[in-house]
Motif scaffolding. Structure first.
Motif, PDB file in Angstrom:
ATOM      1  N   THR A 132       0.828  -1.202   0.000  1.00  0.00           N
ATOM      2  CA  THR A 132       0.000   0.000   0.000  1.00  0.00           C
ATOM      3  C   THR A 132       0.869   1.263   0.000  1.00  0.00           C
ATOM      4  O   THR A 132       0.512   2.272  -0.612  1.00  0.00           O
ATOM      5  CB  THR A 132      -0.938  -0.026   1.223  1.00  0.00           C
ATOM      6  N   ALA A 133       2.034   1.196   0.677  1.00  0.00           N
ATOM      7  CA  ALA A 133       2.904   2.381   0.749  1.00  0.00           C
ATOM      8  C   ALA A 133       3.393   2.773  -0.650  1.00  0.00           C
ATOM      9  O   ALA A 133       3.289   3.940  -1.063  1.00  0.00           O
ATOM     10  CB  ALA A 133       4.091   2.094   1.670  1.00  0.00           C
ATOM     11  N   GLY A 160       9.276  13.048   4.681  1.00  0.00           N
ATOM     12  CA  GLY A 160       9.255  11.679   5.214  1.00  0.00           C
ATOM     13  C   GLY A 160       9.933  10.755   4.224  1.00  0.00           C
ATOM     14  O   GLY A 160       9.527   9.609   4.037  1.00  0.00           O
ATOM     15  N   SER A 162      12.577   9.010   3.996  1.00  0.00           N
ATOM     16  CA  SER A 162      13.164   7.713   4.313  1.00  0.00           C
ATOM     17  C   SER A 162      12.090   6.671   4.622  1.00  0.00           C
ATOM     18  O   SER A 162      12.395   5.492   4.804  1.00  0.00           O
ATOM     19  CB  SER A 162      14.107   7.848   5.512  1.00  0.00           C
ATOM     20  N   VAL A 165       6.389   5.256   2.070  1.00  0.00           N
ATOM     21  CA  VAL A 165       5.823   5.995   0.940  1.00  0.00           C
ATOM     22  C   VAL A 165       6.903   6.888   0.321  1.00  0.00           C
ATOM     23  O   VAL A 165       7.093   6.910  -0.902  1.00  0.00           O
ATOM     24  CB  VAL A 165       4.618   6.863   1.385  1.00  0.00           C
ATOM     25  N   GLY A 166       7.603   7.632   1.184  1.00  0.00           N
ATOM     26  CA  GLY A 166       8.558   8.631   0.706  1.00  0.00           C
ATOM     27  C   GLY A 166       9.671   8.026  -0.134  1.00  0.00           C
ATOM     28  O   GLY A 166      10.010   8.558  -1.201  1.00  0.00           O
ATOM     29  N   THR A 184      14.170  14.532   5.549  1.00  0.00           N
ATOM     30  CA  THR A 184      14.149  13.375   6.451  1.00  0.00           C
ATOM     31  C   THR A 184      14.092  13.889   7.889  1.00  0.00           C
ATOM     32  O   THR A 184      14.501  15.011   8.177  1.00  0.00           O
ATOM     33  CB  THR A 184      15.404  12.495   6.275  1.00  0.00           C
ATOM     34  N   ALA A 185      13.600  13.043   8.772  1.00  0.00           N
ATOM     35  CA  ALA A 185      13.498  13.426  10.186  1.00  0.00           C
ATOM     36  C   ALA A 185      14.897  13.477  10.795  1.00  0.00           C
ATOM     37  O   ALA A 185      15.810  12.795  10.307  1.00  0.00           O
ATOM     38  CB  ALA A 185      12.629  12.412  10.925  1.00  0.00           C
ATOM     39  N   THR A 227       4.188  13.342   3.229  1.00  0.00           N
ATOM     40  CA  THR A 227       3.692  12.201   4.010  1.00  0.00           C
ATOM     41  C   THR A 227       3.673  12.527   5.505  1.00  0.00           C
ATOM     42  O   THR A 227       3.360  11.665   6.311  1.00  0.00           O
ATOM     43  CB  THR A 227       4.574  10.948   3.775  1.00  0.00           C
ATOM     44  N   VAL A 232       5.294  20.517   9.108  1.00  0.00           N
ATOM     45  CA  VAL A 232       6.045  20.288   7.870  1.00  0.00           C
ATOM     46  C   VAL A 232       5.198  20.728   6.675  1.00  0.00           C
ATOM     47  O   VAL A 232       5.670  21.445   5.782  1.00  0.00           O
ATOM     48  CB  VAL A 232       6.467  18.802   7.758  1.00  0.00           C
ATOM     49  N   CYS A 249      -0.543  12.779   1.369  1.00  0.00           N
ATOM     50  CA  CYS A 249      -1.202  11.494   1.641  1.00  0.00           C
ATOM     51  C   CYS A 249      -1.062  11.074   3.090  1.00  0.00           C
ATOM     52  O   CYS A 249      -1.675  10.101   3.502  1.00  0.00           O
ATOM     53  CB  CYS A 249      -0.622  10.397   0.754  1.00  0.00           C
ATOM     54  N   LEU A 251       0.237  11.699   7.494  1.00  0.00           N
ATOM     55  CA  LEU A 251       0.216  12.530   8.694  1.00  0.00           C
ATOM     56  C   LEU A 251       1.167  11.965   9.731  1.00  0.00           C
ATOM     57  O   LEU A 251       0.872  11.962  10.930  1.00  0.00           O
ATOM     58  CB  LEU A 251      -1.224  12.627   9.227  1.00  0.00           C
ATOM     59  N   VAL A 274      -4.497  12.650  -1.286  1.00  0.00           N
ATOM     60  CA  VAL A 274      -4.347  11.376  -2.007  1.00  0.00           C
ATOM     61  C   VAL A 274      -4.717  10.251  -1.054  1.00  0.00           C
ATOM     62  O   VAL A 274      -4.150  10.150   0.036  1.00  0.00           O
ATOM     63  CB  VAL A 274      -2.886  11.199  -2.486  1.00  0.00           C
ATOM     64  N   SER A 276      -5.410   6.017  -0.880  1.00  0.00           N
ATOM     65  CA  SER A 276      -5.329   4.739  -1.594  1.00  0.00           C
ATOM     66  C   SER A 276      -6.553   3.866  -1.324  1.00  0.00           C
ATOM     67  O   SER A 276      -6.791   2.898  -2.025  1.00  0.00           O
ATOM     68  CB  SER A 276      -4.079   3.983  -1.156  1.00  0.00           C
ATOM     69  N   ARG A 326      12.134  -0.466  11.084  1.00  0.00           N
ATOM     70  CA  ARG A 326      12.620   0.267   9.909  1.00  0.00           C
ATOM     71  C   ARG A 326      12.364  -0.611   8.691  1.00  0.00           C
ATOM     72  O   ARG A 326      12.688  -1.792   8.698  1.00  0.00           O
ATOM     73  CB  ARG A 326      14.124   0.537  10.007  1.00  0.00           C
TER      74      ARG A 326
END
Ligand code: NDP
Length: 335
Positions: A132-133, A160, A162, A165-166, A184-185, A227, A232, A249, A251, A274, A276, A326
């Motif tokens: 789904t990502a 987002g 890393s 989705v990103g 990236t965070a 994402t 942000v 898409c 949060l 967006v 899915s 991860r």
């Protein structure tokens, strides 16, 4: 391949307000109505699934429930003219795993209109590695294209980057020739080499990204795939070019949004959501065909998911919800 009379499924039940979970032996008669019976090969464990299995939040809308918001497998029986026994199919969204029984099962009965035939070059394992990502990442890219954001226009920011989705969004945009900036965070700097190899040209993410921006900041991005949301997204909107488009898409950083009308009035910025889950079937088919065509093999290989079994789900879901995971988790329902 023929249907099995009994098969295993991971089932959530609720009695007197208490939820229990177990791997159960079900029969085809236990399955809900639907015109296609699928032998499931793989599903995946997404954040929503983690919440459903760990009992966090209100993801599950009815019990008993087989969680799993996506699945890929082979059609065993079909009374639909759309599918025949032996067809390879993928299902994401439509509230499976939330409102309808989902993918953590060896057999699923579903509605034919929810299914997408696997495009050439895809197998069931690759499909659920992308999951789904990755599917959502492709929908975001298509949303920017619909808004006229072409590679010659400027830089596209992925937030987002890393994440699930990103990182796929960076890979697709890179293959299509876009100039990409990645946010990236803090603490995710070790992912920069990988993201650079997928096509990221620039990295952002200073302390200003956790503060609210001025109504308008210097124009930097012709397009953005967001994402993260929250502050942000506030900053992304304030930094968009004239007539730029943000496809949002997710949060991951929170669902609140503080902004002003300035980016919309003075820069004609558009913010497009967006989703899915309810995406129309024709768009789904195109998105999966494009994932087969536009996702570089290198990106697919480097997704390198961790394969888990139905028995591993409770521990993996707890880790996911605790932020200890991860990368992608592939659920091999037959292992
Ligand atoms: P991941 O957890 O894999 O990725 C999220 C990324 O965002 C992580 O790298 C995380 O870093 C980073 N992040 C979180 N907070 C911040 C912040 N404040 N600033 C910068 N970076 C931040 O999630 P996914 O990629 O799978 O999903 C992303 C979002 O998209 C989620 O909200 C998810 O629910 C949503 N989603 C929506 C779909 C739809 O149909 N609309 C479908 C699929 C996902 P770190 O890990 O260090 O916190």
């Amino acid at each position: 391949m023929t249907a099995k009379d009994t098969f295993k499924a991971f089932v959530l039940r609720q009695e007197n307000g208490k939820t229990s979970q177990a791997i159960e032996n079900l029969t085809v008669n236990d399955l809900p109505e639907g015109d296609v019976l699928v032998a499931v090969d793989y599903s995946s464990l997404n954040y929503k699934d983690g919440m459903a299995v760990a009992g966090v939040g209100k993801i599950v809308r009815q019990f008993p429930m087989i969680p799993g918001i996506d699945l890929a497998g082979t059609v065993l029986e079909s009374s639909s003219p759309l599918y025949r026994s032996g067809d390879k199919v993928v299902l994401t969204g439509w509230s499976v795993g939330e409102r309808y029984w989902g993918g953590y099962t060896q057999q699923a009965r579903v509605r034919s209109e929810w299914l997408v035939p696997l495009p050439a070059g895809m197998d069931t394992k690759k499909t659920m590695m992308i999951g789904t990502a990755g599917f959502t990442a492709m929908l975001c890219v298509m949303t920017l294209e619909e808004a006229g954001i072409t590679p010659d226009k400027g830089t596209v920011l992925v937030t987002g980057a890393s994440g699930g989705v990103g990182s796929v969004a960076v890979a697709i945009l890179g293959k299509l020739g876009y100039r990409i900036a990645a946010l990236t965070a803090p603490g995710q700097e070790n992912t920069h080499d990988y993201l650079r190899s997928l096509g990221a040209a620039e990295f952002v993410g200073g302390p200003e990204w956790s503060e609210l921006p001025r109504p308008l900041e210097t124009q930097r991005w012709t397009g953005a795939i967001d994402t993260v949301g929250s502050k942000v997204l506030s900053r992304v909107l304030a930094e968009m070019d004239y007539l730029g488009c943000v496809a949002n898409c997710g949060l991951a950083g929170g669902f609140d949004l503080t902004t002003t009308v300035m980016p919309f009035i003075l820069r004609g910025v558009s913010l497009r959501g967006v989703d899915s889950v309810m995406c129309p079937i024709e768009k789904r088919k195109i998105a999966w065909q494009r994932l087969a065509a536009d996702l570089p093999a290198k990106a697919l290989e480097s997704i390198n998911p961790k394969a888990i079994s139905l028995a591993d789900l409770p521990a993996a879901a707890a880790d996911l919800v605790a932020g200890k995971v991860r990368g992608r988790l592939l659920v091999d329902v037959n292992s």
